[in-house]
Structures are given as structure tokens and as C-alpha cells.
Design a protein around this motif. Structure first.
Motif, short mmCIF file in Angstrom:
data_model
loop_
_atom_site.label_atom_id
_atom_site.label_comp_id
_atom_site.label_asym_id
_atom_site.label_seq_id
_atom_site.Cartn_x
_atom_site.Cartn_y
_atom_site.Cartn_z
N UNK A 143 19.59 58.11 185.71
CA UNK A 143 19.50 57.11 184.65
C UNK A 143 19.09 57.73 183.31
N UNK A 144 18.03 58.52 183.30
CA UNK A 144 17.58 59.09 182.03
C UNK A 144 18.59 60.07 181.44
N UNK A 145 19.21 60.94 182.25
CA UNK A 145 20.26 61.79 181.67
C UNK A 145 21.42 60.98 181.08
N UNK A 146 21.79 59.88 181.73
CA UNK A 146 22.87 59.04 181.19
C UNK A 146 22.45 58.42 179.86
N UNK A 147 21.19 58.01 179.77
CA UNK A 147 20.69 57.45 178.51
C UNK A 147 20.74 58.49 177.40
N UNK A 148 20.35 59.70 177.71
CA UNK A 148 20.38 60.76 176.70
C UNK A 148 21.81 61.05 176.25
N UNK A 149 22.74 61.07 177.19
CA UNK A 149 24.14 61.36 176.85
C UNK A 149 24.71 60.30 175.92
N UNK A 150 24.29 59.03 176.10
CA UNK A 150 24.83 57.93 175.30
C UNK A 150 23.95 57.58 174.10
N UNK A 151 22.83 58.28 173.93
CA UNK A 151 21.89 57.97 172.86
C UNK A 151 21.35 56.55 172.98
N UNK A 152 20.94 56.20 174.19
CA UNK A 152 20.34 54.90 174.45
C UNK A 152 18.82 55.00 174.34
N UNK A 153 18.20 54.03 173.70
CA UNK A 153 16.75 53.99 173.68
C UNK A 153 16.23 53.62 175.06
N UNK A 154 15.14 54.26 175.49
CA UNK A 154 14.58 54.00 176.82
C UNK A 154 13.18 53.41 176.68
N UNK A 155 12.99 52.27 177.34
CA UNK A 155 11.70 51.59 177.42
C UNK A 155 11.20 51.71 178.85
N UNK A 156 10.08 52.40 179.04
CA UNK A 156 9.54 52.63 180.38
C UNK A 156 8.59 51.50 180.75
N UNK A 157 8.99 50.71 181.73
CA UNK A 157 8.12 49.61 182.17
C UNK A 157 7.38 50.01 183.44
N UNK A 158 6.33 49.25 183.75
CA UNK A 158 5.45 49.51 184.88
C UNK A 158 4.96 50.97 184.85
N UNK A 159 4.57 51.48 183.69
CA UNK A 159 4.18 52.89 183.61
C UNK A 159 2.88 53.21 184.35
N UNK A 160 2.09 52.18 184.66
CA UNK A 160 0.86 52.40 185.42
C UNK A 160 1.02 51.98 186.88
#
Length: 295
Positions: free
Chosen positions: A191-208
Motif C-alpha cells: 500500500x505505501x509503495x503504491x501511494x508513493x508511486x502515485x503521489x498520494x497523501x497518506x493518513x496513518x490511523x490507529x497509530x497507537x
């Protein structure tokens, strides 16, 4: 506070945001307008500018409390909300997801938030077939053209949903919200590599990890009724808490709060623009905000 570009939206978001599920009443207590106002005003003082909410955190209740707190300073905030669920009671939701439903939910969110636009309007844990619904996409495009929403996002489930991540650009989705934390690194695989490839902003939920990474709990803890963690298999919770203890012992620097470290850990990944932990008090908010100094 530090800020990062939220992918191709070009919005500059604080690396620490405010998650607001708890204000809908499903974390074991209700919140008053005064409490939410105090928390969000302090967030603004600390440089936080990003709030994540949803129509089903209560029946637009979280949105109403947010609107009551920030409507006089709306221009200072980036607000993300979601569509696709309707709250009927504690952990009881239906899934109205036709184009007509989405129009009604959007109007309800705008009223509750006391605003005439939403910065990021997100699919909320939608099935892939619903994500692909061209009728819903058309509704969202018309809302963008009318200025009611600025950007479209998708809060994906499960957190390895590559269908919606890989299909984001084709759907005019510019942000991906995903469960990502030190106990659950699954998004790092695809998921994160795909976001980087497409220049998608990533919001990390449930980080705790629903509080397990706060460092407050030990194996054997019993969460009371009314707590969303109540009823989860005890052996799974205990296994996770043993891992948390190991992480705290081997990875967290001396003198650093486990919760603060866990948020900063998420921000180490270059794909992540913002983490969105919840908070029940000004004190918890301040602990969260301190993670920006560790990043």
C-alpha cells in the motif's frame, strides 16, 4: 509543529492530526462541547491543523462538536470526513451507499461542521465494488465542481487493500487513510509503495494500536463494557502487549513516552504525511503533539 505536503493535494498538513471517533460516544464516555472546544483550541495553539472525522461517529455528533469548536476559525483547519455509514447506536451502523445516499450524507456533514466546504471527503471502508461505482464517482465530481469538497480520499479496509490504493488515481482519489502502526506494518508491503508511486497523501490511523502502544497496559488487562476493545480475544491482546513490552524495552529511548515514540515511529516512513491519533484530553493531545519533535 512540523508540516508535510499531503500528496498531490498540495495541502500542507501538520504531521500530527486529531482523530475524533471518540467524540461520537463509542469510547466509553460522552464529550461536552466545552471539552472538545478546549482540546481543539489547544491543538490550534500547538500548530495542529488537521482533523479527521466521519458522519457515523455518532449521528454526525463528532462533526457537530467539531463545528461548534472551530467554525469561527474555519480557514485555519483542514477537515477530512467520510461517507458510507449511518450510526444507529453503539457499534451499530448500516451502509447507505447509493449516489442519493452520498448526497444526503454530504449535506448532513456540511451542516454539522458549520461549513460550506470539506477539504477531504473520504470513502469509508467501502467494498471494492462500491468504490468502483461510477454513480458515486459522478456525485463526488459534481460536489467538487460545486465547491462543496476540495479533494477525494479513501479510508481503506483492510489495510492491504491494493484494489482501492492502486485504483486511486483513476478514481480521482488523492489521499489514502490506512491503519499503520508499530504492531501492524502490513501497509509497508504494497500500500505505501503504491501511494508513493502515485503521489498520494497518506493518513496513518490507529497509530497507537487502539491504545496498546501507549505503554499503559500489561497482559491480563480487562477492558470494560462500553470500551471498543472489550470482547476482543484475550490471548491476542496479551500477545500484542508482550510485544509492546519488548518494543518499549529495546526500541524506545529512555525518558521518551511510549505513545509519543509510537507516533514518531509512523512518521519515519517517507510515505506518511500525517498521523491521526485520538485524544480524550488536552494532556493526551499535548503528548501526541510532542511526537513532532522526535520526527
Amino acid at each position: 509543529m512540523k508540516y508535510r505536503r499531503l500528496g498531490k493535494t498540495d495541502l500542507q498538513v501538520s504531521v500530527i492530526g486529531v482523530g475524533t471517533w471518540q467524540y461520537g460516544g463509542e469510547w466509553g464516555r460522552d464529550f461536552s462541547q466545552g471539552e472538545v472546544t478546549d482540546i481543539l483550541h489547544r491543538a490550534g495553539d500547538l500548530g495542529i491543523n488537521f482533523i479527521d472525522t466521519a458522519e457515523c461517529y455518532g449521528d454526525h455528533l463528532s462533526e457537530m462538536l467539531i463545528g461548534g469548536a472551530i467554525s469561527s476559525a474555519r480557514q485555519n483547519w483542514i477537515i477530512a470526513t467520510k461517507f458510507g455509514h449511518k450510526y444507529h447506536g453503539y457499534l451499530n451502523r448500516s451502509e447507505p451507499r447509493t449516489p442519493t445516499d452520498i448526497v444526503e450524507q454530504l449535506e448532513g456533514s456540511l451542516r454539522a461542521l458549520r461549513t460550506d466546504y470539506i477539504d477531504i471527503y473520504q470513502y469509508h471502508s467501502m467494498r471494492n465494488s462500491e468504490f468502483d461505482d461510477m454513480g458515486v464517482r459522478d456525485v463526488l465530481q459534481k460536489a467538487k465542481q460545486a465547491g462543496k469538497i476540495r479533494h477525494i480520499g479513501s479510508s481503506i479496509s483492510p489495510n492491504d487493500n491494493t484494489h482501492q490504493t492502486d485504483g486511486a488515481t483513476a478514481a480521482d482519489v488523492e489521499t489514502i487513510q490506512v491503519i499503520y502502526n508499530r504492531l501492524d506494518r502490513k501497509p509497508e508491503e504494497k500500500v505505501l509503495p503504491s501511494c508513493q508511486k502515485q503521489d498520494l497523501g497518506v493518513l496513518a490511523r490507529v497509530p497507537l494500536a487502539s491504545g496498546l502502544l501507549s505503554g499503559k497496559y500489561r497482559p491480563g488487562v480487562a477492558f470494560p463494557q462500553g470500551d471498543v476493545r472489550h470482547g476482543k480475544p484475550q490471548d491476542q491482546i496479551d500477545e500484542q502487549l508482550r510485544e509492546v513490552a519488548r518494543i518499549q524495552r529495546e526500541e524506545v529511548p529512555s525518558g521518551v513516552s511510549m505513545a509519543t515514540w509510537a507516533l514518531a515511529w509512523c512518521l519515519r516512513h517517507p510515505a506518511v504525511s500525517c498521523v491521526i491519533p485520538g485524544c480524550k484530553s488536552v494532556e493526551q493531545l499535548e503528548t501526541n503533539a510532542a511526537a513532532a519533535d522526535l520526527d
